[in-house]
Design a protein around this motif. Structure first.
Motif, mmCIF file in Angstrom:
data_model
loop_
_atom_site.group_PDB
_atom_site.id
_atom_site.type_symbol
_atom_site.label_atom_id
_atom_site.label_comp_id
_atom_site.label_asym_id
_atom_site.label_seq_id
_atom_site.Cartn_x
_atom_site.Cartn_y
_atom_site.Cartn_z
ATOM 1 N N TYR A 22 0.821 -1.208 0.000
ATOM 2 C CA TYR A 22 0.000 0.000 0.000
ATOM 3 C C TYR A 22 0.858 1.263 0.000
ATOM 4 O O TYR A 22 0.539 2.227 -0.698
ATOM 5 N N THR A 25 2.292 1.754 -3.462
ATOM 6 C CA THR A 25 1.245 2.165 -4.399
ATOM 7 C C THR A 25 0.966 3.652 -4.276
ATOM 8 O O THR A 25 0.827 4.357 -5.281
ATOM 9 N N ILE A 26 0.911 4.146 -3.059
ATOM 10 C CA ILE A 26 0.670 5.581 -2.847
ATOM 11 C C ILE A 26 1.833 6.407 -3.381
ATOM 12 O O ILE A 26 1.622 7.429 -4.052
ATOM 13 N N SER A 29 1.728 6.374 -7.158
ATOM 14 C CA SER A 29 0.599 7.164 -7.666
ATOM 15 C C SER A 29 0.911 8.645 -7.630
ATOM 16 O O SER A 29 0.572 9.366 -8.561
ATOM 17 N N ALA A 57 -3.577 11.740 -8.013
ATOM 18 C CA ALA A 57 -2.873 10.639 -7.343
ATOM 19 C C ALA A 57 -3.828 9.820 -6.481
ATOM 20 O O ALA A 57 -3.727 8.588 -6.435
ATOM 21 N N ALA A 61 -4.503 5.883 -6.914
ATOM 22 C CA ALA A 61 -4.298 4.954 -5.803
ATOM 23 C C ALA A 61 -5.558 4.153 -5.517
ATOM 24 O O ALA A 61 -5.494 2.932 -5.321
#
Length: 76
Positions: A22, A25-26, A29, A57, A61
């Motif tokens: 996670y 991914t953030i 993004s 973003a 995400a």
């Protein structure tokens, strides 16, 4: 003497990988959305606004979370 009281278990390692997935991914993004926003605003002759890039973003995400955890989930 051991440095750790318990050896890492598979469940603990899977939990750490889950959290890092996670976070990465953030981060990706934000980077991709900033690049896309910068290129598109430059092509349009408009000023670059960081807030707009962060909104994009967030959309990226959320889309990645839905695709990764829901739609593309493999069945074991």
């Amino acid at each position: 003497m051991r440095w750790f009281s318990k050896q890492p278990t598979i469940e603990l390692l899977q939990g750490e990988v889950f959290d890092v997935r996670y976070i990465m991914t953030i981060i990706w993004s934000v980077l991709i959305a900033a690049a896309v926003s910068y290129v598109l605003t430059s092509m349009g002759g408009e000023p670059f606004v960081v807030g707009d890039a962060l909104v994009l973003a967030a959309v990226f995400a959320i889309f990645a979370f839905i695709m990764g955890d829901g739609v593309l989930k493999t069945e074991n």
